[in-house]
Write a protein that holds these residues in place. Structure first.
Motif, PDB file in Angstrom:
ATOM      1  N   THR A 150      -4.046  44.886 -62.061  1.00 48.56           N
ATOM      2  CA  THR A 150      -4.891  45.100 -63.226  1.00 48.56           C
ATOM      3  C   THR A 150      -4.107  44.841 -64.513  1.00 48.56           C
ATOM      4  O   THR A 150      -3.040  45.414 -64.733  1.00 48.56           O
ATOM      5  N   GLY A 151      -4.627  43.954 -65.359  1.00 47.73           N
ATOM      6  CA  GLY A 151      -3.993  43.655 -66.640  1.00 47.73           C
ATOM      7  C   GLY A 151      -2.901  42.611 -66.589  1.00 47.73           C
ATOM      8  O   GLY A 151      -2.371  42.222 -67.632  1.00 47.73           O
ATOM      9  N   GLN A 152      -2.557  42.126 -65.400  1.00 49.54           N
ATOM     10  CA  GLN A 152      -1.499  41.119 -65.276  1.00 49.54           C
ATOM     11  C   GLN A 152      -2.074  39.709 -65.427  1.00 49.54           C
ATOM     12  O   GLN A 152      -3.118  39.391 -64.858  1.00 49.54           O
ATOM     13  N   ALA A 156      -8.468  44.394 -70.475  1.00 49.31           N
ATOM     14  CA  ALA A 156      -8.223  45.561 -69.624  1.00 49.31           C
ATOM     15  C   ALA A 156      -9.549  46.265 -69.368  1.00 49.31           C
ATOM     16  O   ALA A 156     -10.291  46.551 -70.312  1.00 49.31           O
ATOM     17  N   GLU A 191      -9.941  48.820 -60.887  1.00 47.24           N
ATOM     18  CA  GLU A 191      -8.711  48.118 -60.546  1.00 47.24           C
ATOM     19  C   GLU A 191      -8.995  46.710 -60.036  1.00 47.24           C
ATOM     20  O   GLU A 191     -10.029  46.448 -59.413  1.00 47.24           O
ATOM     21  N   GLN A 218     -16.777  48.295 -67.802  1.00 49.12           N
ATOM     22  CA  GLN A 218     -16.278  47.823 -69.090  1.00 49.12           C
ATOM     23  C   GLN A 218     -17.247  48.224 -70.198  1.00 49.12           C
ATOM     24  O   GLN A 218     -18.446  47.945 -70.128  1.00 49.12           O
ATOM     25  N   ILE A 258     -11.310  39.986 -67.063  1.00 47.11           N
ATOM     26  CA  ILE A 258     -10.655  41.151 -66.457  1.00 47.11           C
ATOM     27  C   ILE A 258      -9.809  40.722 -65.256  1.00 47.11           C
ATOM     28  O   ILE A 258      -8.660  41.147 -65.108  1.00 47.11           O
ATOM     29  N   SER A 263     -12.262  49.183 -68.708  1.00 50.46           N
ATOM     30  CA  SER A 263     -12.338  50.595 -69.109  1.00 50.46           C
ATOM     31  C   SER A 263     -12.091  51.507 -67.915  1.00 50.46           C
ATOM     32  O   SER A 263     -11.599  52.624 -68.055  1.00 50.46           O
ATOM     33  N   GLY A 286      -6.629  39.171 -66.356  1.00 50.99           N
ATOM     34  CA  GLY A 286      -5.715  40.017 -67.122  1.00 50.99           C
ATOM     35  C   GLY A 286      -5.828  39.867 -68.625  1.00 50.99           C
ATOM     36  O   GLY A 286      -5.010  40.414 -69.360  1.00 50.99           O
TER      37      GLY A 286
END
Length: 250
Positions: free
Chosen positions: A69-71, A55, A60, A8, A49, A57, A52
């Motif tokens: 990832t991101g959920q 995000a 996963e 990140q 992270i 950088s 979620g």
């Protein structure tokens, strides 16, 4: 839960600030894993992270064998402060995650009252947070996370604001409650002793850019009792971890 090569970076004053670098770790089902690292090394960012909210950088996030990832909405989270809503009663605070998930109120309240009795908060169901002590507020906040439909729990230094005696009581209490249901937990702490007492494994983090410098298997059997704190092996391992962290963070 598994993190695969999480990195990140942020832009600050026109410069790239690398907070996390190639972080790979895992928490097995029913496992209690702790992270120890210095202030400002990005432990909370790591939780954001996983949840979620941020995000990465690079890298996963995997939960239950699926990349997520991101959920959002897949983990249960307890922050450093209890974060109870002052306008909601204790039982209303405890059922919040179930309410958001659409679980019927009658079912949620029945379960909440059952657990409030188990954690020593019987009689406070209709009370508001301000009438509870700090330790009682943290119990209610932990119970809210525990009753969340999500299996995986992230606990971000939940006892940091408590005095030493209350913190010790809460550690014993958390261990007894966790051993009843064995939720999967990722726990952030500054306390080596706390991590050793509670955990199955411990990850040691460096200063920024933060990497994992060591993974430690905690050798003490479960169910774990307070007597382990005075065992020579416990003290030896505590000193080894302290020496490692001191050497890295000089």
């Amino acid at each position: 839960m598994e993190l695969k090569q999480i990195s990140q970076t942020f832009m600050e004053n026109g410069k790239i600030d690398t907070v996390l670098k190639d972080i790979s770790l895992h928490v097995e089902k029913g496992e209690f894993v702790s992270i120890i690292g210095p202030s400002g090394c990005g432990k909370s960012t790591l939780f954001h992270i996983i949840g979620g909210l941020v995000a990465p950088s690079h890298g996963e996030v995997w939960i239950d064998g699926k990349e997520v990832t991101g959920q959002k909405g897949l983990i249960s989270y307890m922050p450093q402060t209890h974060a109870l809503f002052p306008w909601r009663t204790i039982e209303e605070n405890v059922i919040l995650a179930q309410e958001v998930a659409g679980i019927p109120a009658k079912q949620s309240i029945a379960q909440a009252r059952e657990w409030l009795a188990k954690v020593g908060l019987a009689g406070y169901e209709k009370a508001y947070p301000h009438v509870l002590s700090g330790g009682m507020q943290q119990r209610a906040a932990f119970l809210r996370a525990l009753l969340s439909p999500q299996e995986f729990m992230c606990l971000d230094e939940p006892f940091a604001a408590l005095d030493a005696l209350t913190r010790m009581d809460m550690q014993r209490w958390l261990l007894s409650i966790w051993e009843q249901n064995k939720r999967s937990v990722l726990f952030v702490t500054h306390s080596i002793e706390e991590a050793l007492f509670l955990s199955d494994r411990i990850y040691l983090l460096s200063d920024k850019p933060t990497t994992i410098i060591q993974e430690i298997e905690v050798p003490f059997p479960r169910p774990r009792r307070e007597e382990v704190l005075s065992e020579p092996m416990f003290q030896t391992l505590k000193q080894k971890i302290y020496a490692t962290m001191k050497r890295v963070h000089v």
